[in-house]
Each structure stands twice: as structure tokens, then as C-alpha cells.
Scaffold this active site. Structure first.
Site, PDB file in Angstrom:
ATOM      1  N   SER A 142      12.010  -1.388   2.834  1.00 50.37           N
ATOM      2  CA  SER A 142      12.018  -1.938   1.190  1.00 50.37           C
ATOM      3  C   SER A 142      13.354  -2.674   0.946  1.00 50.37           C
ATOM      4  O   SER A 142      14.455  -2.087   1.408  1.00 50.37           O
ATOM      5  CB  SER A 142      11.450  -0.717   0.469  1.00 50.37           C
ATOM      6  OG  SER A 142      11.543  -0.985  -0.780  1.00 50.37           O
ATOM      7  N   TYR A 156      13.590   7.749  -2.509  1.00 51.18           N
ATOM      8  CA  TYR A 156      12.699   6.851  -1.619  1.00 51.18           C
ATOM      9  C   TYR A 156      13.650   5.681  -1.124  1.00 51.18           C
ATOM     10  O   TYR A 156      13.387   5.326   0.210  1.00 51.18           O
ATOM     11  CB  TYR A 156      11.676   6.137  -2.747  1.00 51.18           C
ATOM     12  CG  TYR A 156      11.155   4.850  -2.042  1.00 51.18           C
ATOM     13  CD1 TYR A 156       9.875   5.004  -1.296  1.00 51.18           C
ATOM     14  CD2 TYR A 156      11.424   3.533  -2.329  1.00 51.18           C
ATOM     15  CE1 TYR A 156       9.197   3.931  -0.634  1.00 51.18           C
ATOM     16  CE2 TYR A 156      10.774   2.505  -1.914  1.00 51.18           C
ATOM     17  CZ  TYR A 156       9.761   2.642  -1.330  1.00 51.18           C
ATOM     18  OH  TYR A 156       8.961   1.387  -0.734  1.00 51.18           O
TER      19      TYR A 156
HETATM   20  P1  NAP Z   1      -0.229   1.813  -0.855  1.00 49.31           P
HETATM   21  O1  NAP Z   1      -1.045   0.820  -1.405  1.00 49.31           O
HETATM   22  O2  NAP Z   1       0.167   3.104  -1.701  1.00 49.31           O
HETATM   23  O3  NAP Z   1      -0.742   2.349   0.502  1.00 49.31           O
HETATM   24  C1  NAP Z   1      -0.023   3.481   1.086  1.00 49.31           C
HETATM   25  C2  NAP Z   1      -0.716   3.675   2.286  1.00 49.31           C
HETATM   26  O4  NAP Z   1      -0.148   4.640   3.137  1.00 49.31           O
HETATM   27  C3  NAP Z   1      -2.288   4.128   2.196  1.00 49.31           C
HETATM   28  O5  NAP Z   1      -3.055   3.549   3.272  1.00 49.31           O
HETATM   29  C4  NAP Z   1      -2.169   5.766   2.426  1.00 49.31           C
HETATM   30  O6  NAP Z   1      -3.227   6.261   2.909  1.00 49.31           O
HETATM   31  C5  NAP Z   1      -0.945   5.714   3.521  1.00 49.31           C
HETATM   32  N1  NAP Z   1      -0.395   7.022   3.511  1.00 49.31           N
HETATM   33  C6  NAP Z   1       0.315   7.712   2.531  1.00 49.31           C
HETATM   34  N2  NAP Z   1       0.714   8.788   3.068  1.00 49.31           N
HETATM   35  C7  NAP Z   1       0.350   8.943   4.258  1.00 49.31           C
HETATM   36  C8  NAP Z   1       0.526   9.962   5.129  1.00 49.31           C
HETATM   37  N3  NAP Z   1       1.175  10.923   4.906  1.00 49.31           N
HETATM   38  N4  NAP Z   1      -0.117   9.863   6.531  1.00 49.31           N
HETATM   39  C9  NAP Z   1      -0.964   8.716   6.724  1.00 49.31           C
HETATM   40  N5  NAP Z   1      -0.880   7.506   5.800  1.00 49.31           N
HETATM   41  C10 NAP Z   1      -0.261   7.784   4.729  1.00 49.31           C
HETATM   42  O7  NAP Z   1       1.335   1.293  -0.193  1.00 49.31           O
HETATM   43  P2  NAP Z   1       1.742  -0.268  -0.144  1.00 49.31           P
HETATM   44  O8  NAP Z   1       2.302  -0.705  -1.644  1.00 49.31           O
HETATM   45  O9  NAP Z   1       0.685  -1.188   0.447  1.00 49.31           O
HETATM   46  O10 NAP Z   1       3.049  -0.048   0.599  1.00 49.31           O
HETATM   47  C11 NAP Z   1       2.989  -0.033   2.198  1.00 49.31           C
HETATM   48  C12 NAP Z   1       4.569   0.216   2.761  1.00 49.31           C
HETATM   49  O11 NAP Z   1       5.231  -0.898   1.985  1.00 49.31           O
HETATM   50  C13 NAP Z   1       5.102   1.597   2.347  1.00 49.31           C
HETATM   51  O12 NAP Z   1       5.946   1.832   3.290  1.00 49.31           O
HETATM   52  C14 NAP Z   1       5.911   0.965   1.070  1.00 49.31           C
HETATM   53  O13 NAP Z   1       7.135   1.852   0.854  1.00 49.31           O
HETATM   54  C15 NAP Z   1       6.344  -0.186   1.385  1.00 49.31           C
HETATM   55  N6  NAP Z   1       6.638  -1.123   0.245  1.00 49.31           N
HETATM   56  C16 NAP Z   1       5.855  -1.437  -0.590  1.00 49.31           C
HETATM   57  C17 NAP Z   1       6.295  -2.133  -1.842  1.00 49.31           C
HETATM   58  C18 NAP Z   1       5.586  -2.583  -2.810  1.00 49.31           C
HETATM   59  O14 NAP Z   1       6.078  -3.295  -3.795  1.00 49.31           O
HETATM   60  N7  NAP Z   1       4.265  -2.335  -3.028  1.00 49.31           N
HETATM   61  C19 NAP Z   1       7.463  -2.746  -1.850  1.00 49.31           C
HETATM   62  C20 NAP Z   1       8.562  -2.166  -0.737  1.00 49.31           C
HETATM   63  C21 NAP Z   1       8.049  -1.561   0.316  1.00 49.31           C
HETATM   64  P3  NAP Z   1      -4.437   6.596   2.290  1.00 49.31           P
HETATM   65  O15 NAP Z   1      -5.058   5.633   1.230  1.00 49.31           O
HETATM   66  O16 NAP Z   1      -5.662   7.197   2.958  1.00 49.31           O
HETATM   67  O17 NAP Z   1      -3.805   7.946   1.186  1.00 49.31           O
END
Ligand code: NAP
Length: 247
Positions: A142, A156
Site C-alpha cells: 500500500s 496497517y
Molecule cells: P477488500 O475489498 O476489503 O477485500 C479483502 C479480501 O481479503 C477479501 O477477499 C477477504 O476475504 C480477504 N481476507 C481478509 N482477511 C483474510 C484472512 N484472514 N484470510 C484470508 N482472506 C482474508 O480489500 P481490497 O480493498 O480489495 O484490498 C486488497 C488488498 O489491497 C489489501 O491487501 C489491501 O491492504 C490493499 N490495498 C487496498 C487499498 C484500497 O484503497 N482499497 C489501498 C492500498 C492497498 P472475505 O471476503 O472472504 O473475508
């Protein structure tokens, strides 16, 4: 066939990456934790477009579930040749002096230990040292790793800083064994994860302040991940690619 395992692929960036990867010919393992229905929908979409995918459940905070996950991928699709360490959590926005050990343990178990253990299982299968044919890993970090997320979730940001260092170290460790390891650092991307931090309107608040004046899309992040996995990025390893609209 290239076999790609994506953690956290039931929604958000992971689901978009799964769909794009399948359209480019990867057999995709869509890993979810709790939301089987959402993962199944991703698989159905992929199959309707003529692709190959399977939904597999595992909690990345549990080592034995990770080990079983890689065995299941191998059984269903073949040995993993690509891994996207995408599963990650934020938590309620708060200052450091309010954080509990339980919160920190959950954050680091998911974002750091889970990613490292998945990479371990992948390297055991991909490395030429272990008889594998090589492969590629992309860790989803991130922009928070370099911004620090003060007042929101410094824990985080620190977990993503650990992922950046892990990416650089692992890349050097396995470079001569046919494995490339890179990271992406998304900025503000339009997904449900912002609501999980307790601020559903976070995107509307921050987007106008960004140099590109908008949030990024999950498809924009997926495109960068797929490029890093591909042979087009064959001389790139240990690199952290910012996808943050100039932030
Ligand atoms: P999201 O929509 O919240 O989805 C998170 C995913 O991670 C879900 O599929 C969830 O599965 C899974 N997950 C959470 N805890 C878990 C665990 N203990 N074991 C296995 N799976 C788990 O997230 P996103 O926004 O797409 O983010 C994805 C990645 O990008 C993350 O690493 C996040 O830190 C990074 N990121 C996101 C942003 C942003 O602005 N969105 C920015 C920077 C970085 P379930 O649905 O089955 O719980």
C-alpha cells in the site's frame, strides 16, 4: 498452463485480478476466507467467459489452512506458478495510543505472516532448487507504507512497510531460482475496505486532493499486477510499483 493463486479474491482488487488473469489464460484459484458466495460468483463469471477457476476457502492467519490451500490448488489445477498475496485488512481508524495487542496481532497475522507463509509455500513449489519451473509473486502492499497513515491506522501502514521489505529480500533470495517477486502499492482504490476502517466516505474526502483528482479502480490495480506477473516484466524483480494517482 499457468496456475495463479490469488488470496482475498472474493471481492475488491483480488476479484478484479482473478477476472483479468482468467481472460489472459491463467487457471485461477480464487481464495476467500468467509464469503464463499462472493468467491463462487467470481468463478461463475470466469467460467461463463470460457476461463478456468476454482474457489477455495482458507484463513491466511492459520498456517495449516495455508498448507492445505496449496495442496488443494495443486490437486484441482496443478502446481502454482504465480501467486498474488492480496488478502489484507485495515481496522477502525484510531491513534496508536488507543491500539490493543489483539488488534496488532490480527493485523500482522493477516497482512504480514499470512503473506510470508503463502510465499513460503509458493517458493517450495516454484523454485528450481526444489525441482520447480520458476514463477512470479506479486505482494499487494500500500502507499500507506511510505505515507504512514497518521490518525487512521499506523499499524496497517507498518504492516505494509514489512511487506515492502519482505518483497525486496525475497526477490534477491530466489532470483537465481527462476522466481521474480514484486510489490504493488495502491493508493486510494474504490473498494469496500474503506468502510471497514469506519469511514465509508473516505474516498470522497481524499480523492479531490490527489494529483489525479480521483480514486483508482480495481481494474487499474489488476492491470499492473498482471503486467508484473507476465513475461513483459521479465527483467523486473524486487520492485515496488506505486499505483496511487501521483500521491
Ligand atoms: P477488500 O475489498 O476489503 O477485500 C479483502 C479480501 O481479503 C477479501 O477477499 C477477504 O476475504 C480477504 N481476507 C481478509 N482477511 C483474510 C484472512 N484472514 N484470510 C484470508 N482472506 C482474508 O480489500 P481490497 O480493498 O480489495 O484490498 C486488497 C488488498 O489491497 C489489501 O491487501 C489491501 O491492504 C490493499 N490495498 C487496498 C487499498 C484500497 O484503497 N482499497 C489501498 C492500498 C492497498 P472475505 O471476503 O472472504 O473475508
Amino acid at each position: 498452463m499457468n496456475v495463479l493463486l490469488i488470496t482475498g479474491a472474493s471481492r475488491g482488487i483480488g476479484a478484479a485480478t482473478a477476472r483479468l488473469a482468467a481472460s489472459r489464460g491463467y487457471a485461477v484459484a480464487v481464495k476467500y476466507r468467509a464469503n464463499r458466495q462472493a468467491a463462487d460468483r467470481v468463478v461463475v463469471d470466469i467460467e461463463q467467459d470460457g476461463g478456468t477457476a476454482v474457489a477455495l476457502g482458507a484463513d491466511v492467519t492459520r498456517e495449516e489452512e495455508i498448507v492445505r490451500l496449496f495442496e488443494a490448488v495443486e490437486r484441482e489445477l496443478g502446481p502454482v506458478t504465480a501467486l498474488v498475496n492480496n488478502a489484507g485488512i485495515v481496522d477502525q481508524q484510531m491513534r496508536v495510543e488507543e491500539m490493543t495487542l489483539e488488534r496488532l496481532e490480527r493485523m500482522f497475522a493477516t497482512n504480514v505472516f499470512g503473506a510470508i507463509l503463502c510465499a513460503r509455500e509458493a517458493v517450495r513449489r516454484m523454485s528450481t532448487r526444489h525441482g520447480g519451473r520458476g514463477g512470479a509473486i506479486v505482494n499487494v502492499s500500500s502507499a500507506a507504507a511510505r505515507l504512514g497513515s497518521p490518525g487512521e491506522y499506523v499499524d496497517y501502514a507498518a504492516s505494509k512497510g514489512a511487506i515492502d521489505t519482505f518483497t525486496i529480500g525475497l526477490a534477491k533470495e530466489v532470483a537465481a531460482e527462476g522466481i521474480r517477486v514484486n510489490g504493488v502499492r495502491p493508493g486510494i482504490i474504490d473498494t469496500e475496505s474503506h468502510a471497514a476502517g469506519g469511514e465509508p466516505g473516505r474516498i470522497e474526502r481524499i480523492a479531490p486532493t490527489l494529483p489525479l483528482q480521483r480514486a483508482g479502480t480495481v481494474d487499474e490495480v489488476a492491470a499492473a499486477i498482471l503486467w508484473l506477473l507476465s513475461d513483459e516484466a521479465s527483467y523486473i524483480t524486487g520492485t515496488l510499483l506505486d499505483i496511487a494517482g501521483g500521491r
